[in-house]
Design a protein around this motif. Structure first.
Motif, PDB file in Angstrom:
ATOM      1  N   ARG A 183       0.622  -1.343   0.072  1.00 47.80           N
ATOM      2  CA  ARG A 183       0.011  -0.317  -0.274  1.00 47.80           C
ATOM      3  C   ARG A 183       1.320   1.323   0.090  1.00 47.80           C
ATOM      4  O   ARG A 183       0.267   2.341  -0.738  1.00 47.80           O
ATOM      5  CB  ARG A 183      -0.982   0.216   0.997  1.00 47.80           C
ATOM      6  CG  ARG A 183      -1.438  -1.157   1.247  1.00 47.80           C
ATOM      7  CD  ARG A 183      -2.111  -1.430   0.441  1.00 47.80           C
ATOM      8  NE  ARG A 183      -3.822  -1.061  -0.407  1.00 47.80           N
ATOM      9  CZ  ARG A 183      -4.224  -0.677   0.271  1.00 47.80           C
ATOM     10  NH1 ARG A 183      -4.926  -1.377   0.695  1.00 47.80           N
ATOM     11  NH2 ARG A 183      -5.452   0.101  -0.990  1.00 47.80           N
ATOM     12  N   GLN A 184       1.893   1.157   0.375  1.00 43.28           N
ATOM     13  CA  GLN A 184       3.087   2.089   1.347  1.00 43.28           C
ATOM     14  C   GLN A 184       3.928   2.446  -0.016  1.00 43.28           C
ATOM     15  O   GLN A 184       4.062   3.402  -0.548  1.00 43.28           O
ATOM     16  CB  GLN A 184       3.756   2.440   1.914  1.00 43.28           C
ATOM     17  CG  GLN A 184       1.964   2.370   3.618  1.00 43.28           C
ATOM     18  CD  GLN A 184       2.930   2.908   4.867  1.00 43.28           C
ATOM     19  OE1 GLN A 184       3.572   4.038   4.636  1.00 43.28           O
ATOM     20  NE2 GLN A 184       2.718   2.044   5.370  1.00 43.28           N
ATOM     21  N   LEU A 185       4.315   1.305  -1.033  1.00 42.97           N
ATOM     22  CA  LEU A 185       5.584   0.943  -1.824  1.00 42.97           C
ATOM     23  C   LEU A 185       7.249   1.472  -0.893  1.00 42.97           C
ATOM     24  O   LEU A 185       7.555   2.049  -1.635  1.00 42.97           O
ATOM     25  CB  LEU A 185       5.003   2.014  -2.712  1.00 42.97           C
ATOM     26  CG  LEU A 185       4.180   1.849  -3.859  1.00 42.97           C
ATOM     27  CD1 LEU A 185       3.580   2.946  -4.668  1.00 42.97           C
ATOM     28  CD2 LEU A 185       4.026   0.325  -4.276  1.00 42.97           C
ATOM     29  N   LEU A 186       6.909   1.058   0.150  1.00 42.15           N
ATOM     30  CA  LEU A 186       8.232   2.141   0.839  1.00 42.15           C
ATOM     31  C   LEU A 186       9.032   0.709   0.819  1.00 42.15           C
ATOM     32  O   LEU A 186       8.399  -0.339   1.217  1.00 42.15           O
ATOM     33  CB  LEU A 186       8.015   2.513   2.233  1.00 42.15           C
ATOM     34  CG  LEU A 186       7.172   3.270   2.845  1.00 42.15           C
ATOM     35  CD1 LEU A 186       6.956   3.907   4.342  1.00 42.15           C
ATOM     36  CD2 LEU A 186       7.739   4.572   2.009  1.00 42.15           C
ATOM     37  N   GLY A 187      10.429   1.093   1.071  1.00 44.44           N
ATOM     38  CA  GLY A 187      11.414  -0.123   1.098  1.00 44.44           C
ATOM     39  C   GLY A 187      11.618  -1.350   0.046  1.00 44.44           C
ATOM     40  O   GLY A 187      11.332  -2.058  -0.176  1.00 44.44           O
ATOM     41  N   MET A 188      10.840  -0.663  -1.119  1.00 46.35           N
ATOM     42  CA  MET A 188      11.787  -1.239  -2.260  1.00 46.35           C
ATOM     43  C   MET A 188      12.638  -1.875  -2.998  1.00 46.35           C
ATOM     44  O   MET A 188      12.263  -3.410  -2.968  1.00 46.35           O
ATOM     45  CB  MET A 188      10.896  -0.381  -3.447  1.00 46.35           C
ATOM     46  CG  MET A 188       9.773  -0.287  -3.213  1.00 46.35           C
ATOM     47  SD  MET A 188       7.995  -1.100  -3.189  1.00 46.35           S
ATOM     48  CE  MET A 188       7.096  -1.042  -4.883  1.00 46.35           C
TER      49      MET A 188
END
Lengths: 193, 217
Positions: B22-27
């Motif tokens: 959902r947040q697209l963090l740490g891709m």
């Protein structure tokens, strides 16, 4: 000379930071919806990367290696990057208003751009010498710029495409990146450093 | 009431605000290390540990940090815990440490960790910060395991090293999709998964709103 060229070309095409090592994916997805913005972002990254490479090399060779402190590498690397970014920001704010307006908003983001830290770690891992480090930093930055600008070009066209609603935004961007990575695999046969 | 808040802080990381989907963090680590489920698990646990420890410390000292240099201070604290994880893995699990390579130090600049410090730990009391870090860590780990399992299953026919699909080379029927183990496969898998999860959550929210409408009538 050819050795430098090899490092340069392979950092751009064969071992492209974004499409081979998945570095700097956050700006790659976040900023890549417009060509000019992504070109500016790429320039900012290239600038900082070329600058950090020699500093990191000097600190690693003359301080950490000499006093046998390799475990401090991550902390010193990140401090070098954070302070350089801060310094560059203050410098261009004072001396070049135009450059500050184009690069300014991207600079704070760069501290946490993993591509920069990775290039710092990589040149230590590969035992590059001083000049090789600078060339590697510069080439990696150009590679990042290339990938993000191509992506922005594709996404500008995607605006007119009929993408299914749940796939709009991040999902389609990742799928396009997958196809780009496939295309860049074609460079894998080239000799690389 | 208070426990309720803590549970909510923990649970939101699992689905509603899942860091990856959902947040697209740490891709970067999400894409880079998930060519096998075990690497996804190790990376997830390593990141969760760093997140938990730094959330704890930063939440305790949240009133001490100067506003101008807070990012730098957070990053130095995170880098310290990453060094601990790195040395631990090198000492106890040299194979995993070798396979994950430079992606372990890259936890320092994992935007998930910094984002949680910035948005949550530096503003909230210690217990809530820990609950939040726990939820986000678990959500991140689950996402990495899912991605790693799918890629490992399609790319080499195994999950966590157990053979699920029998290979043609060994008299079975499955021809491994080599691309799943390559960078391109990572992008394609994650893109498809995010799309599917968007479809699912849209259906969910539609159901919810239908139920709520009925209640109101």
């Amino acid at each position: 000379m050819s050795e430098f060229l090899l490092i340069f070309i392979s950092a751009i095409l064969v071992n492209n930071f974004v499409l081979k090592y998945f570095l700097g994916i956050c700006p790659f997805i976040g900023v890549s919806d417009e060509v000019t913005a992504s070109l500016n972002m790429g320039m900012a990254v290239t600038f900082v990367m070329t600058l950090t490479a020699p500093f990191v090399w000097l600190i690693n060779t003359y301080i950490l290696a000499r006093f046998n402190l390799p475990f401090l590498e991550y902390v010193t690397d990140i401090i070098v990057i954070a302070s350089l970014v801060q310094l560059v920001e203050m410098f261009i704010k004072k001396y070049s208003r135009g450059l500050y307006n184009t690069l300014g908003i991207y600079l704070p983001l760069i501290t946490t751009n993993c591509a920069i830290l990775f290039s710092a770690l990589f040149l230590v891992l590969r035992n590059y010498n001083f000049i090789q480090s600078i060339i590697f930093g510069f080439g990696s930055g150009i590679g990042f710029t290339l990938a993000i600008v191509i992506m922005a070009g594709i996404r500008e066209e995607l605006e007119y495409a009929d993408v299914p609603k749940p796939f709009k935004g991040a999902a389609i961007t990742l799928l396009v990146a997958g196809l780009m990575a496939l295309a860049f695999m074609g460079f894998a046969g080239m000799p690389s450093a | 009431m208070k426990e309720n808040v803590l549970v909510k802080d923990t649970l939101k990381g699992l689905w509603d605000e899942n860091p990856v989907f959902r947040q697209l963090l740490g891709m970067c680590p999400t894409l880079a290390v998930t060519n096998a489920a075990i690497f996804g698990l190790s990376m997830g646990l390593a990141t969760s540990f760093v997140l938990l420890c730094s959330s704890f410390i930063i939440s305790i000292f949240r009133k001490v940090f100067l506003h101008e240099v807070r990012t730098a201070s957070f990053v130095v604290i995170i880098a310290t815990f990453v060094t601990i994880v790195d040395l631990f893995l090198k000492g106890n699990y040299p194979e995993i440490s070798k396979a994950l390579g430079p992606y372990i130090p890259l936890i320092v600049v994992n935007c998930l960790i910094l984002a949680r410090q910035e948005a949550f730990a530096s503003k909230k009391p210690v217990l809530r910060a820990i609950a939040d870090a726990l939820g986000m860590g678990i959500g991140f780990t689950i996402a990495l395991i899912m991605l790693g399992s799918i890629r490992e299953l399609l790319g080499s026919g195994t999950v966590f090293g157990f053979r699920i699909l029998s290979l043609i080379a060994k008299g079975g029927w499955f021809r491994p999709w080599g691309i799943m183990l390559l960078p391109a496969g990572a992008f394609l898998t994650l893109g498809t998964m995010i799309g599917i999860i968007n479809i699912l959550s849209e259906k969910n929210s539609k159901n919810r709103s239908v139920v709520e409408e009925r209640r109101q009538h």
